[in-house]
Design a protein around this motif. Sequence first.
Motif, mmCIF file in Angstrom:
data_model
loop_
_atom_site.group_PDB
_atom_site.id
_atom_site.type_symbol
_atom_site.label_atom_id
_atom_site.label_comp_id
_atom_site.label_asym_id
_atom_site.label_seq_id
_atom_site.Cartn_x
_atom_site.Cartn_y
_atom_site.Cartn_z
ATOM 1 N N GLY A 8 29.003 -53.231 35.028
ATOM 2 C CA GLY A 8 28.075 -54.201 35.641
ATOM 3 C C GLY A 8 27.813 -55.393 34.728
ATOM 4 N N GLY A 11 26.969 -58.863 36.072
ATOM 5 C CA GLY A 11 25.700 -59.013 36.780
ATOM 6 C C GLY A 11 24.640 -59.655 35.893
ATOM 7 N N ASP A 32 33.562 -54.199 36.024
ATOM 8 C CA ASP A 32 32.717 -54.670 37.135
ATOM 9 C C ASP A 32 33.628 -54.933 38.322
ATOM 10 O OD1 ASP A 32 31.024 -56.475 38.829
ATOM 11 O OD2 ASP A 32 29.682 -56.393 37.106
ATOM 12 N N ASP A 33 33.161 -54.552 39.508
ATOM 13 C CA ASP A 33 33.995 -54.801 40.702
ATOM 14 C C ASP A 33 33.673 -56.142 41.362
ATOM 15 O OD1 ASP A 33 31.589 -54.371 41.973
ATOM 16 O OD2 ASP A 33 32.286 -52.703 43.225
ATOM 17 N N SER A 35 31.310 -57.040 43.079
ATOM 18 C CA SER A 35 30.710 -56.959 44.418
ATOM 19 C C SER A 35 29.404 -57.742 44.469
ATOM 20 C CB SER A 35 30.458 -55.494 44.804
ATOM 21 O OG SER A 35 29.661 -54.852 43.828
ATOM 22 N N GLY A 37 28.369 -59.302 41.151
ATOM 23 C CA GLY A 37 28.369 -60.062 39.902
ATOM 24 C C GLY A 37 29.259 -61.287 40.011
ATOM 25 N N ILE A 53 33.259 -48.307 39.335
ATOM 26 C CA ILE A 53 32.904 -47.170 38.465
ATOM 27 C C ILE A 53 33.330 -45.841 39.087
ATOM 28 C CG2 ILE A 53 30.987 -48.218 37.193
ATOM 29 C CD1 ILE A 53 29.101 -46.807 39.296
ATOM 30 N N PHE A 74 25.104 -50.536 33.732
ATOM 31 C CA PHE A 74 24.260 -51.372 34.604
ATOM 32 C C PHE A 74 24.731 -51.329 36.057
ATOM 33 C CE2 PHE A 74 24.124 -53.278 30.393
ATOM 34 C CZ PHE A 74 22.791 -53.585 30.220
ATOM 35 N N ALA A 75 26.025 -51.035 36.273
ATOM 36 C CA ALA A 75 26.601 -51.190 37.620
ATOM 37 C C ALA A 75 25.877 -50.302 38.623
ATOM 38 C CB ALA A 75 28.088 -50.837 37.589
ATOM 39 N N SER A 116 20.595 -47.941 32.962
ATOM 40 C CA SER A 116 19.627 -48.853 33.587
ATOM 41 C C SER A 116 18.812 -48.076 34.597
ATOM 42 C CB SER A 116 20.354 -49.966 34.350
ATOM 43 O OG SER A 116 21.090 -50.774 33.500
ATOM 44 N N SER A 118 14.652 -47.457 36.160
ATOM 45 C CA SER A 118 13.691 -48.379 36.760
ATOM 46 C C SER A 118 12.312 -47.749 36.835
ATOM 47 C CB SER A 118 14.189 -48.718 38.173
ATOM 48 O OG SER A 118 13.158 -49.298 38.937
ATOM 49 N N TYR A 170 13.278 -50.193 33.412
ATOM 50 C CA TYR A 170 12.803 -51.576 33.417
ATOM 51 C C TYR A 170 11.719 -51.734 34.465
ATOM 52 C CZ TYR A 170 17.907 -52.151 32.515
ATOM 53 O OH TYR A 170 19.206 -52.023 32.144
ATOM 54 N N ASN A 172 10.022 -55.450 36.057
ATOM 55 C CA ASN A 172 10.734 -56.499 36.813
ATOM 56 C C ASN A 172 11.464 -57.455 35.878
ATOM 57 O OD1 ASN A 172 8.687 -55.351 38.614
ATOM 58 N ND2 ASN A 172 9.457 -56.875 40.041
HETATM 59 N N1 LIG Z 1 16.800 -56.620 38.141
HETATM 60 C C1 LIG Z 1 15.759 -55.800 37.977
HETATM 61 O O1 LIG Z 1 14.592 -56.211 38.006
HETATM 62 C C2 LIG Z 1 15.988 -54.326 37.729
HETATM 63 C C3 LIG Z 1 14.877 -53.479 37.576
HETATM 64 C C4 LIG Z 1 15.094 -52.129 37.330
HETATM 65 C C5 LIG Z 1 16.387 -51.636 37.227
HETATM 66 N N2 LIG Z 1 17.443 -52.474 37.406
HETATM 67 C C6 LIG Z 1 18.798 -51.918 37.284
HETATM 68 O O2 LIG Z 1 19.496 -52.667 36.321
HETATM 69 C C7 LIG Z 1 20.895 -52.730 36.638
HETATM 70 C C8 LIG Z 1 21.363 -54.164 36.662
HETATM 71 O O3 LIG Z 1 20.578 -54.898 37.608
HETATM 72 P P1 LIG Z 1 20.893 -56.432 37.903
HETATM 73 O O4 LIG Z 1 19.638 -57.039 38.421
HETATM 74 O O5 LIG Z 1 21.570 -57.034 36.722
HETATM 75 O O6 LIG Z 1 21.908 -56.281 39.120
HETATM 76 P P2 LIG Z 1 23.229 -57.120 39.480
HETATM 77 O O7 LIG Z 1 23.522 -56.856 40.904
HETATM 78 O O8 LIG Z 1 23.077 -58.534 39.039
HETATM 79 O O9 LIG Z 1 24.324 -56.432 38.574
HETATM 80 C C9 LIG Z 1 24.972 -55.241 38.946
HETATM 81 C C10 LIG Z 1 26.447 -55.419 38.652
HETATM 82 O O10 LIG Z 1 27.119 -54.214 38.980
HETATM 83 C C11 LIG Z 1 28.317 -54.535 39.665
HETATM 84 N N3 LIG Z 1 28.661 -53.388 40.511
HETATM 85 C C12 LIG Z 1 27.997 -52.932 41.606
HETATM 86 N N4 LIG Z 1 28.611 -51.846 42.109
HETATM 87 C C13 LIG Z 1 29.680 -51.594 41.302
HETATM 88 C C14 LIG Z 1 30.687 -50.599 41.274
HETATM 89 N N5 LIG Z 1 30.756 -49.638 42.205
HETATM 90 N N6 LIG Z 1 31.619 -50.646 40.285
HETATM 91 C C15 LIG Z 1 31.581 -51.611 39.344
HETATM 92 N N7 LIG Z 1 30.654 -52.585 39.326
HETATM 93 C C16 LIG Z 1 29.709 -52.565 40.285
HETATM 94 C C17 LIG Z 1 28.012 -55.791 40.449
HETATM 95 O O11 LIG Z 1 29.171 -56.538 40.788
HETATM 96 C C18 LIG Z 1 27.111 -56.531 39.473
HETATM 97 O O12 LIG Z 1 27.848 -57.368 38.620
HETATM 98 C C19 LIG Z 1 21.035 -51.992 37.969
HETATM 99 O O13 LIG Z 1 21.427 -50.662 37.708
HETATM 100 C C20 LIG Z 1 19.632 -52.037 38.543
HETATM 101 O O14 LIG Z 1 19.409 -50.953 39.425
HETATM 102 C C21 LIG Z 1 17.275 -53.801 37.647
#
Ligand SMILES: NC(=O)c1ccc[n+]([C@@H]2O[C@H](COP(=O)([O-])OP(=O)(O)OC[C@H]3O[C@@H](n4cnc5c(N)ncnc54)[C@H](O)[C@@H]3O)[C@@H](O)[C@H]2O)c1
Length: 337
Positions: A8, A11, A32-33, A35, A37, A53, A74-75, A116, A118, A170, A172
């Motif tokens: 991820g 992302g 990262d796929d 999808s 990002g 993944i 993170f993904a 990652s 939450s 995390y 927000n």
């Molecule tokens: N943004 C927040 O406030 C927050 C809060 C708590 C937890 N999180 C967690 O933190 C992590 C990152 O969040 P973010 O806001 O950066 O999200 P994001 O969507 O920006 O990043 C996630 C990334 O994972 C990639 N991805 C998704 N499915 C995939 C797969 N099957 N294989 C490979 N890559 C894949 C996406 O292309 C993306 O680049 C996540 O696990 C999310 O649940 C985020």
Amino acid sequence: MPTALVTGGAGYIGSVTARLLLERGWSVTVLDDLSAGHRAAVPAKARFVEGEIGDRGAVRAALEGGRPDCVLHFAALTYVGHSFERAHDYFAVNIGGTSMLLAELVEHGVANFVFSSSCTVYGEPDSVPIDEAATVKPAVSPYGQTKQTCESMLSWLASTGKLSFAALRYFNAAGSTDDLGEDHRPETHLIPLVIDAVLGRAPELKVFGNDYPTRDGTCIRDYVHVRDLADAHVAAAELLLAPSTPRGTRHIVNLGTGTGSSNLEVIQAVEKVSGRKVPYCFAPRRPGDAPALVADNAHARKLLGWNPRYTTIESVVETAWKWRVENPTGYPGGEEE
Ligand SMILES: NC(=O)c1ccc[n+]([C@@H]2O[C@H](COP(=O)([O-])OP(=O)(O)OC[C@H]3O[C@@H](n4cnc5c(N)ncnc54)[C@H](O)[C@@H]3O)[C@@H](O)[C@H]2O)c1
């Protein structure tokens, strides 16, 4: 040079963390796929593998450069609302994909994992601020369920000595660095939505609920800057790698500033930073929204030596505003959406 696999890493939070790892002298592979990002967000110095993944071949390709010292995972699919409609996809990617990834990592002898997680795992907490001893309540969304299940999977692997992990819960995530920002499509997070409403790129902002038992009736959240989150990840990875950390170690850590901002306070912060009025209206409460979620971050400070630098909502909003103004269509490709 320590090595990391960052899933991820294209992302929002993953890209900022991958960049920081590189700056601190790590060698980084991003899986990262794309999808959700953006290829442009992957640091140029990282090796990039495009794939899922849950795809054993893609994970093996990512591991080809040698066994990483730490995997930062993170993904995931990340939209709470969407997870009600597509629960099966959330289970397949977030649980099934993570399970496959873990199987492959254990097979390859990877010893350290940063996850990652939450604050959603706490559901509607009994009191705030929330520390790590707070009860993990039954999940309030399929998304929340996936985070709880992944934490349980990791606990079992740690208890059988397969790996050590840190689950970082995390609150927000918000804000931007100079060149890496928040570009979710669709966007569901409050700060970019408020900014887009000011810039006329989004409709009038809906504030869900103004009758919560909070100081101004709107929900309170703890907005933690993405660069501060990245710092905590690097610290967690370094801690896991330390010779004094025995295999099977399990760390659960809240990451928030310890200060909450209400929806109206976020709006006021955007008005202050932008010098413009935010067009908004009140809408009914959404099911599942807790009145207030604020971290007790004492454990993160002690364990990781973490000291978040963005401690006011204005300082967080300022960085988000700057990035959004300088990148009106987000990362390349945004203008086509
Ligand atoms: N943004 C927040 O406030 C927050 C809060 C708590 C937890 N999180 C967690 O933190 C992590 C990152 O969040 P973010 O806001 O950066 O999200 P994001 O969507 O920006 O990043 C996630 C990334 O994972 C990639 N991805 C998704 N499915 C995939 C797969 N099957 N294989 C490979 N890559 C894949 C996406 O292309 C993306 O680049 C996540 O696990 C999310 O649940 C985020």
